[in-house]
Scaffold this motif. Structure first.
Motif, PDB file in Angstrom:
ATOM      1  N   THR A   1       0.814  -1.209   0.000  1.00  0.00           N
ATOM      2  CA  THR A   1       0.000   0.000   0.000  1.00  0.00           C
ATOM      3  C   THR A   1       0.849   1.261   0.000  1.00  0.00           C
ATOM      4  OG1 THR A   1      -1.687  -1.190   1.245  1.00  0.00           O
ATOM      5  CG2 THR A   1      -1.857   1.193   1.191  1.00  0.00           C
ATOM      6  N   ASP A   2       2.000   1.220   0.692  1.00  0.00           N
ATOM      7  CA  ASP A   2       2.854   2.391   0.785  1.00  0.00           C
ATOM      8  C   ASP A   2       3.315   2.879  -0.579  1.00  0.00           C
ATOM      9  OD1 ASP A   2       2.596   2.226   3.467  1.00  0.00           O
ATOM     10  OD2 ASP A   2       4.588   1.378   3.845  1.00  0.00           O
ATOM     11  N   PHE A   3       3.297   1.993  -1.591  1.00  0.00           N
ATOM     12  CA  PHE A   3       3.843   2.359  -2.884  1.00  0.00           C
ATOM     13  C   PHE A   3       2.774   2.850  -3.863  1.00  0.00           C
ATOM     14  CE2 PHE A   3       6.865  -1.349  -1.883  1.00  0.00           C
ATOM     15  CZ  PHE A   3       7.618  -0.525  -1.065  1.00  0.00           C
ATOM     16  N   SER A   4       1.502   2.772  -3.486  1.00  0.00           N
ATOM     17  CA  SER A   4       0.444   3.106  -4.422  1.00  0.00           C
ATOM     18  C   SER A   4       0.535   4.511  -4.989  1.00  0.00           C
ATOM     19  CB  SER A   4      -0.931   2.883  -3.781  1.00  0.00           C
ATOM     20  OG  SER A   4      -1.044   3.603  -2.578  1.00  0.00           O
ATOM     21  N   PRO A   5       0.961   5.527  -4.232  1.00  0.00           N
ATOM     22  CA  PRO A   5       1.073   6.856  -4.822  1.00  0.00           C
ATOM     23  C   PRO A   5       2.136   6.946  -5.906  1.00  0.00           C
ATOM     24  CG  PRO A   5       1.002   6.976  -2.423  1.00  0.00           C
ATOM     25  CD  PRO A   5       1.232   5.543  -2.804  1.00  0.00           C
ATOM     26  N   LEU A   6       3.064   5.993  -5.941  1.00  0.00           N
ATOM     27  CA  LEU A   6       4.134   6.049  -6.931  1.00  0.00           C
ATOM     28  C   LEU A   6       3.632   5.677  -8.320  1.00  0.00           C
ATOM     29  CD1 LEU A   6       6.934   4.358  -4.792  1.00  0.00           C
ATOM     30  CD2 LEU A   6       6.514   6.790  -5.125  1.00  0.00           C
ATOM     31  N   LYS A   7       2.551   4.900  -8.359  1.00  0.00           N
ATOM     32  CA  LYS A   7       1.776   4.581  -9.558  1.00  0.00           C
ATOM     33  C   LYS A   7       2.509   3.743 -10.599  1.00  0.00           C
ATOM     34  CE  LYS A   7      -1.349   8.532  -9.152  1.00  0.00           C
ATOM     35  NZ  LYS A   7      -1.897   9.731  -9.795  1.00  0.00           N
TER      36      LYS A   7
ATOM     37  N   GLN B   1      19.080   2.148 -14.824  1.00  0.00           N
ATOM     38  CA  GLN B   1      17.870   1.800 -15.578  1.00  0.00           C
ATOM     39  C   GLN B   1      17.733   0.302 -15.860  1.00  0.00           C
ATOM     40  OE1 GLN B   1      15.546   4.197 -15.907  1.00  0.00           O
ATOM     41  NE2 GLN B   1      17.095   5.370 -14.759  1.00  0.00           N
ATOM     42  N   GLN B   2      18.547  -0.523 -15.212  1.00  0.00           N
ATOM     43  CA  GLN B   2      18.434  -1.972 -15.332  1.00  0.00           C
ATOM     44  C   GLN B   2      17.956  -2.545 -13.996  1.00  0.00           C
ATOM     45  OE1 GLN B   2      19.045  -3.722 -18.262  1.00  0.00           O
ATOM     46  NE2 GLN B   2      19.274  -1.673 -19.156  1.00  0.00           N
ATOM     47  N   ILE B   3      17.078  -3.553 -14.063  1.00  0.00           N
ATOM     48  CA  ILE B   3      16.595  -4.150 -12.821  1.00  0.00           C
ATOM     49  C   ILE B   3      17.717  -4.952 -12.177  1.00  0.00           C
ATOM     50  CG2 ILE B   3      14.190  -4.215 -13.530  1.00  0.00           C
ATOM     51  CD1 ILE B   3      14.515  -7.160 -14.173  1.00  0.00           C
ATOM     52  N   THR B   4      17.738  -4.977 -10.855  1.00  0.00           N
ATOM     53  CA  THR B   4      18.791  -5.659 -10.108  1.00  0.00           C
ATOM     54  C   THR B   4      18.442  -7.132  -9.904  1.00  0.00           C
ATOM     55  OG1 THR B   4      17.770  -5.164  -7.984  1.00  0.00           O
ATOM     56  CG2 THR B   4      19.304  -3.524  -8.886  1.00  0.00           C
ATOM     57  N   ASN B   5      19.415  -7.877  -9.382  1.00  0.00           N
ATOM     58  CA  ASN B   5      19.172  -9.295  -9.060  1.00  0.00           C
ATOM     59  C   ASN B   5      18.046  -9.441  -8.039  1.00  0.00           C
ATOM     60  OD1 ASN B   5      21.224 -10.092 -10.761  1.00  0.00           O
ATOM     61  ND2 ASN B   5      22.768 -10.201  -9.141  1.00  0.00           N
ATOM     62  N   SER B   6      18.009  -8.535  -7.054  1.00  0.00           N
ATOM     63  CA  SER B   6      16.946  -8.602  -6.043  1.00  0.00           C
ATOM     64  C   SER B   6      15.582  -8.411  -6.669  1.00  0.00           C
ATOM     65  CB  SER B   6      17.184  -7.547  -4.959  1.00  0.00           C
ATOM     66  OG  SER B   6      18.322  -7.854  -4.194  1.00  0.00           O
ATOM     67  N   ALA B   7      15.492  -7.545  -7.683  1.00  0.00           N
ATOM     68  CA  ALA B   7      14.223  -7.330  -8.378  1.00  0.00           C
ATOM     69  C   ALA B   7      13.778  -8.593  -9.094  1.00  0.00           C
ATOM     70  CB  ALA B   7      14.354  -6.173  -9.367  1.00  0.00           C
TER      71      ALA B   7
ATOM     72  N   LYS C   1       8.877   3.682 -11.000  1.00  0.00           N
ATOM     73  CA  LYS C   1       8.988   4.433  -9.753  1.00  0.00           C
ATOM     74  C   LYS C   1       8.974   3.500  -8.546  1.00  0.00           C
ATOM     75  CE  LYS C   1       7.114   8.876 -11.286  1.00  0.00           C
ATOM     76  NZ  LYS C   1       6.042   9.887 -11.081  1.00  0.00           N
ATOM     77  N   VAL C   2       8.180   2.455  -8.626  1.00  0.00           N
ATOM     78  CA  VAL C   2       8.147   1.476  -7.537  1.00  0.00           C
ATOM     79  C   VAL C   2       9.509   0.802  -7.406  1.00  0.00           C
ATOM     80  CG1 VAL C   2       7.171  -0.702  -6.751  1.00  0.00           C
ATOM     81  CG2 VAL C   2       5.670   1.038  -7.708  1.00  0.00           C
ATOM     82  N   LEU C   3      10.058   0.348  -8.531  1.00  0.00           N
ATOM     83  CA  LEU C   3      11.351  -0.322  -8.515  1.00  0.00           C
ATOM     84  C   LEU C   3      12.456   0.619  -8.037  1.00  0.00           C
ATOM     85  CD1 LEU C   3      11.139  -2.335 -11.863  1.00  0.00           C
ATOM     86  CD2 LEU C   3      10.831  -3.204  -9.546  1.00  0.00           C
ATOM     87  N   SER C   4      12.379   1.875  -8.460  1.00  0.00           N
ATOM     88  CA  SER C   4      13.368   2.855  -8.023  1.00  0.00           C
ATOM     89  C   SER C   4      13.265   3.094  -6.523  1.00  0.00           C
ATOM     90  CB  SER C   4      13.189   4.165  -8.787  1.00  0.00           C
ATOM     91  OG  SER C   4      14.117   5.136  -8.352  1.00  0.00           O
ATOM     92  N   HIS C   5      12.036   3.172  -6.013  1.00  0.00           N
ATOM     93  CA  HIS C   5      11.811   3.386  -4.593  1.00  0.00           C
ATOM     94  C   HIS C   5      12.417   2.249  -3.758  1.00  0.00           C
ATOM     95  CE1 HIS C   5       9.638   4.845  -1.032  1.00  0.00           C
ATOM     96  NE2 HIS C   5       9.372   3.575  -0.775  1.00  0.00           N
ATOM     97  N   LEU C   6      12.386   1.041  -4.319  1.00  0.00           N
ATOM     98  CA  LEU C   6      12.904  -0.127  -3.609  1.00  0.00           C
ATOM     99  C   LEU C   6      14.395  -0.355  -3.878  1.00  0.00           C
ATOM    100  CD1 LEU C   6       9.949  -2.577  -4.329  1.00  0.00           C
ATOM    101  CD2 LEU C   6      10.563  -1.659  -2.098  1.00  0.00           C
TER     102      LEU C   6
ATOM    103  N   ALA D   1      15.424  -8.099   1.653  1.00  0.00           N
ATOM    104  CA  ALA D   1      14.834  -8.071   2.991  1.00  0.00           C
ATOM    105  C   ALA D   1      13.886  -6.884   3.125  1.00  0.00           C
ATOM    106  CB  ALA D   1      15.935  -7.988   4.045  1.00  0.00           C
ATOM    107  N   GLU D   2      14.246  -5.765   2.521  1.00  0.00           N
ATOM    108  CA  GLU D   2      13.408  -4.567   2.621  1.00  0.00           C
ATOM    109  C   GLU D   2      12.048  -4.774   1.955  1.00  0.00           C
ATOM    110  OE1 GLU D   2      11.998  -0.743   3.386  1.00  0.00           O
ATOM    111  OE2 GLU D   2      13.689  -1.837   4.267  1.00  0.00           O
ATOM    112  N   VAL D   3      12.028  -5.389   0.772  1.00  0.00           N
ATOM    113  CA  VAL D   3      10.749  -5.579   0.082  1.00  0.00           C
ATOM    114  C   VAL D   3       9.882  -6.597   0.814  1.00  0.00           C
ATOM    115  CG1 VAL D   3      11.392  -7.434  -1.536  1.00  0.00           C
ATOM    116  CG2 VAL D   3       9.686  -5.745  -2.199  1.00  0.00           C
ATOM    117  N   LEU D   4      10.502  -7.606   1.451  1.00  0.00           N
ATOM    118  CA  LEU D   4       9.737  -8.551   2.266  1.00  0.00           C
ATOM    119  C   LEU D   4       9.154  -7.841   3.492  1.00  0.00           C
ATOM    120  CD1 LEU D   4      12.114 -11.632   2.006  1.00  0.00           C
ATOM    121  CD2 LEU D   4       9.714 -11.597   1.292  1.00  0.00           C
ATOM    122  N   TYR D   5       9.909  -6.907   4.019  1.00  0.00           N
ATOM    123  CA  TYR D   5       9.414  -6.100   5.145  1.00  0.00           C
ATOM    124  C   TYR D   5       8.254  -5.214   4.699  1.00  0.00           C
ATOM    125  CZ  TYR D   5       9.283  -2.240   8.493  1.00  0.00           C
ATOM    126  OH  TYR D   5       8.868  -1.287   9.383  1.00  0.00           O
ATOM    127  N   GLN D   6       8.405  -4.544   3.566  1.00  0.00           N
ATOM    128  CA  GLN D   6       7.353  -3.657   3.063  1.00  0.00           C
ATOM    129  C   GLN D   6       6.069  -4.423   2.743  1.00  0.00           C
ATOM    130  OE1 GLN D   6       7.332  -0.477   2.981  1.00  0.00           O
ATOM    131  NE2 GLN D   6       9.466   0.213   3.016  1.00  0.00           N
TER     132      GLN D   6
END
Length: 321
Positions: free
Chosen positions: A7-13, A28-34, A17-22, A173-178
């Motif tokens: 829910t915290d990411f919904s304003p990012l739309k 501009q390339q997605i990371t291994n964690s992504a 932007k979501v991937l950047s926030h995390l 770990a951060e995305v699992l927390y979020q």
């Protein structure tokens, strides 16, 4: 790409932007964690990023093996399916409806204990290792191990209390927390110890012999029935797992429920596991039926006991008295 957005990411739309926030984008390339968190097939890039599950009747690794599977997909799928694998194998007590319309449920090991251990294994493992997370269920214990090690800042003694967090994979770990899979950083192992004590279970054991392993003990009576004269014995009456899961579903169904409501009551999260092992077998055996049989995919679909299911529920409740 499969994505779970808190829910915290919904304003990012937008997805970028979501991937950047995390912190899941690098130049501009997605990371291994992504890839591990949101990829549809992360095993294409990390073949050993799986959870290997096995269920054994006795106290050691030995045939027959009633059930074993390799869980793939993103980390959320791996965690959900692995938790449900264990919950479907351990004992479940359905209490009386004296204080609530819904009968209380109690697994022999609290769900939170199993979930915390599995989330820790998936979040903190070494993803460059050729090893995988392993989950083994025995007659007297659950062993959950991962190819990883404690950071130099921590010791096995530190794990017994709240401590600072030093995640091996901080962005994962951060995305699992979020997403709510981790409540607070640094409290997981302490929570496992506390909940096991409250449930009357023996204290879990942490081991660094080969990677990181936690042993969670099942209630003592479970192990004793498989041991005699100092040798392991296989129970002569092997429980029919599918039949046991059907019984659980029947016992909790006191009105028409949506599929997600039934899963919530049973503390399950993995939809395919619930459909294949609980819901569909119960309907195929004639114990459960749809309220909208001509609209099987309706969003208003619910499931209720048939006359056959009602009769079995009465018998099961009498046996539990």
């Amino acid at each position: 790409m499969h994505i779970v957005v808190a829910t915290d990411f919904s304003p990012l739309k937008t997805l970028p932007k979501v991937l950047s926030h995390l912190n899941f984008l690098s130049e501009q390339q997605i990371t291994n964690s992504a890839l591990l968190a949101f990829g549809t097939n992360p095993q294409q890039y990390f073949p050993t990023a799986v959870v290997k599950c096995a269920h054994f009747h006795g106290l050691h690794v030995a045939k027959p093996i009633p059930d074993h599977r390799v869980i793939k997909g993103d980390v959320f799928t791996q965690v959900d399916e692995a938790i449900d694998f264990i919950l479907s194998k351990i004992a479940l007590a359905v209490g009386m409806r004296s204080h609530s319309n819904q009968a209380p449920l109690k697994y022999e090991i609290p769900r939170a204990v199993i979930a915390e251990a599995i989330v820790n294994a998936v979040a903190h493992r070494d993803y460059q290792s050729k090893g995988s997370v392993q989950l083994m269920l025995f007659a007297n214990r659950v062993e959950i191990s991962n190819p990883g090690a404690l950071p130099p800042e921590l010791t096995l003694y530190n794990l017994r209390n709240d401590h600072s967090s030093y995640p091996k994979n901080p962005h994962l770990a951060e995305v699992l927390y979020q997403a709510g899979y981790i409540e607070r950083f640094g409290t997981g192992t302490g929570e496992i110890l506390r909940l096991c004590k409250e449930a009357g279970l023996a204290e879990p054991v942490f081991d660094l012999g080969a990677g990181f392993k936690i042993t969670i003990w099942r209630p003592e009576v479970i192990g004793k029935q498989f041991k005699k004269n100092g040798t392991d014995q296989v129970n002569d009456q092997v429980t029919d797992q599918v039949n046991e899961l059907i019984q659980r579903l029947i016992l909790i169904t006191d009105q028409a429920y949506a599929r997600q409501e039934l899963m919530t009551i049973l503390q399950l999260k993995h939809n395919p596991n619930f459909r294949d092992n609980y819901l569909n077998p119960a309907m195929q055996e004639g114990y459960l039926s749809m309220t909208l049989p001509h609209k099987p995919n309706s969003t208003h679909q619910k499931y209720q006991l048939t006359a056959k299911g009602q009769q079995l529920k009465i018998r099961l409740e009498r046996e539990e008295e």
